[in-house]
Design a protein around this motif. Sequence first.
Motif, PDB file in Angstrom:
ATOM      1  N   ILE A  31     -23.895 -12.886  18.093  1.00 21.17           N
ATOM      2  CA  ILE A  31     -22.962 -13.857  18.589  1.00 21.17           C
ATOM      3  C   ILE A  31     -23.467 -15.277  18.555  1.00 21.17           C
ATOM      4  CG2 ILE A  31     -21.535 -14.487  20.672  1.00 21.17           C
ATOM      5  CD1 ILE A  31     -21.386 -11.633  21.594  1.00 21.17           C
ATOM      6  N   ASP A  53     -19.653 -18.452  17.213  1.00 21.08           N
ATOM      7  CA  ASP A  53     -18.346 -17.688  17.730  1.00 21.08           C
ATOM      8  C   ASP A  53     -18.085 -18.150  19.185  1.00 21.08           C
ATOM      9  OD1 ASP A  53     -18.605 -15.444  15.820  1.00 21.08           O
ATOM     10  OD2 ASP A  53     -20.716 -15.613  16.427  1.00 21.08           O
ATOM     11  N   PHE A  54     -18.655 -19.124  19.870  1.00 20.09           N
ATOM     12  CA  PHE A  54     -18.375 -19.601  21.107  1.00 20.09           C
ATOM     13  C   PHE A  54     -19.214 -20.896  21.453  1.00 20.09           C
ATOM     14  CE2 PHE A  54     -18.104 -19.699  25.668  1.00 20.09           C
ATOM     15  CZ  PHE A  54     -16.907 -19.019  26.082  1.00 20.09           C
ATOM     16  N   GLN A  90     -16.599 -21.089  31.453  1.00 22.50           N
ATOM     17  CA  GLN A  90     -16.994 -20.866  30.188  1.00 22.50           C
ATOM     18  C   GLN A  90     -17.858 -19.562  30.017  1.00 22.50           C
ATOM     19  OE1 GLN A  90     -17.385 -24.471  27.704  1.00 22.50           O
ATOM     20  NE2 GLN A  90     -18.060 -25.118  29.696  1.00 22.50           N
ATOM     21  N   ASP A 148     -15.978 -16.478  30.223  1.00 22.19           N
ATOM     22  CA  ASP A 148     -15.142 -16.109  28.856  1.00 22.19           C
ATOM     23  C   ASP A 148     -16.089 -15.545  28.120  1.00 22.19           C
ATOM     24  OD1 ASP A 148     -12.849 -17.090  29.725  1.00 22.19           O
ATOM     25  OD2 ASP A 148     -13.048 -19.093  28.933  1.00 22.19           O
ATOM     26  N   LEU A 149     -17.632 -16.071  28.201  1.00 20.71           N
ATOM     27  CA  LEU A 149     -18.669 -15.524  27.224  1.00 20.71           C
ATOM     28  C   LEU A 149     -18.785 -14.215  27.496  1.00 20.71           C
ATOM     29  CD1 LEU A 149     -20.595 -15.868  24.818  1.00 20.71           C
ATOM     30  CD2 LEU A 149     -22.245 -17.206  26.740  1.00 20.71           C
ATOM     31  N   SER A 204     -16.819 -11.934  28.780  1.00 13.86           N
ATOM     32  CA  SER A 204     -15.614 -11.001  28.189  1.00 13.86           C
ATOM     33  C   SER A 204     -15.980 -11.023  26.697  1.00 13.86           C
ATOM     34  CB  SER A 204     -14.420 -11.922  28.324  1.00 13.86           C
ATOM     35  OG  SER A 204     -14.409 -12.006  29.798  1.00 13.86           O
ATOM     36  N   LEU A 205     -16.556 -11.675  25.960  1.00 14.87           N
ATOM     37  CA  LEU A 205     -16.713 -11.771  24.557  1.00 14.87           C
ATOM     38  C   LEU A 205     -17.789 -10.809  24.187  1.00 14.87           C
ATOM     39  CD1 LEU A 205     -16.263 -12.628  21.516  1.00 14.87           C
ATOM     40  CD2 LEU A 205     -17.651 -14.559  21.928  1.00 14.87           C
ATOM     41  N   SER A 223     -16.582  -7.094  25.008  1.00 16.07           N
ATOM     42  CA  SER A 223     -15.719  -6.935  23.739  1.00 16.07           C
ATOM     43  C   SER A 223     -16.665  -6.517  22.476  1.00 16.07           C
ATOM     44  CB  SER A 223     -14.625  -7.788  23.274  1.00 16.07           C
ATOM     45  OG  SER A 223     -15.240  -8.840  22.928  1.00 16.07           O
ATOM     46  N   ARG A 224     -17.423  -7.391  22.278  1.00 17.79           N
ATOM     47  CA  ARG A 224     -18.345  -7.209  20.936  1.00 17.79           C
ATOM     48  C   ARG A 224     -19.205  -5.830  21.176  1.00 17.79           C
ATOM     49  NH1 ARG A 224     -19.541 -11.292  17.387  1.00 17.79           N
ATOM     50  NH2 ARG A 224     -17.650 -12.442  16.990  1.00 17.79           N
ATOM     51  N   GLU A 278     -17.039  -3.082  20.501  1.00 18.63           N
ATOM     52  CA  GLU A 278     -16.829  -2.920  18.919  1.00 18.63           C
ATOM     53  C   GLU A 278     -18.233  -2.384  18.234  1.00 18.63           C
ATOM     54  OE1 GLU A 278     -15.876  -6.800  17.194  1.00 18.63           O
ATOM     55  OE2 GLU A 278     -13.910  -7.248  18.624  1.00 18.63           O
TER      56      GLU A 278
END
Length: 203
Positions: free
Chosen positions: A125, A163-164, A178, A181-182, A184-185, A188-189, A192
């Motif tokens: 990321i 990506d961010f 922020q 939010d990071l 959370s990313l 999710s990554r 995945e």
Amino acid sequence: MTSTQPRIILLFSGKRKSGKDYVTDVIQKRLTAEMCCILRLSAPLKQQYAKDHSLDYEELLGSGQYKESYRADMIRWGEMKRQQDSGFFCRLAIKHATQPIWIISDCRRMSDVQWFHEEFPDRCICVRVEASEQTRSQRGWRFTTGIDDAESECGLDEGVKFDFIIRNDGADDVLEKQLEDLRSLIKSREEESNTLHNIKPEK
């Protein structure tokens, strides 16, 4: 190379005095040191540079005048090493990493980003920390020819799809949002990546 495969690698970049170290320290504390390690590409560079030039390695790791007085020459020396082997400092930096999440806190060149993407596909990321020149000046930044216009500061200004992006101009509530939010990313990554790497090929 390290025998531990990371689940996620956060590739951080940003200008001098943008607050990269502060932001990455906060993230590590949130994720815990057991789960997340901070790896600096500059650490093995400074260690080898100090050894070759009989300098104080601990002082070079700091943010004081000692490091600044050697910064320009250290950059030139580092460029020479990278031209010989673009992954030289990357391999040294991750050599002893064991945690599942890695933060590379000081990516400076396209070759740094490309090396990690090639070695660890689907796990990276790219994060950019930004702050205004006014904010950076308040933190002690002054434009220095040969440093602020060199590849070590400008190498990732263009050509990278981040990506961010974190705006770090001193507002704690904005930064907090922020960082959430990071996180959370990252989550999710991770999901995945786990799904992708748990898929077994058909026989």
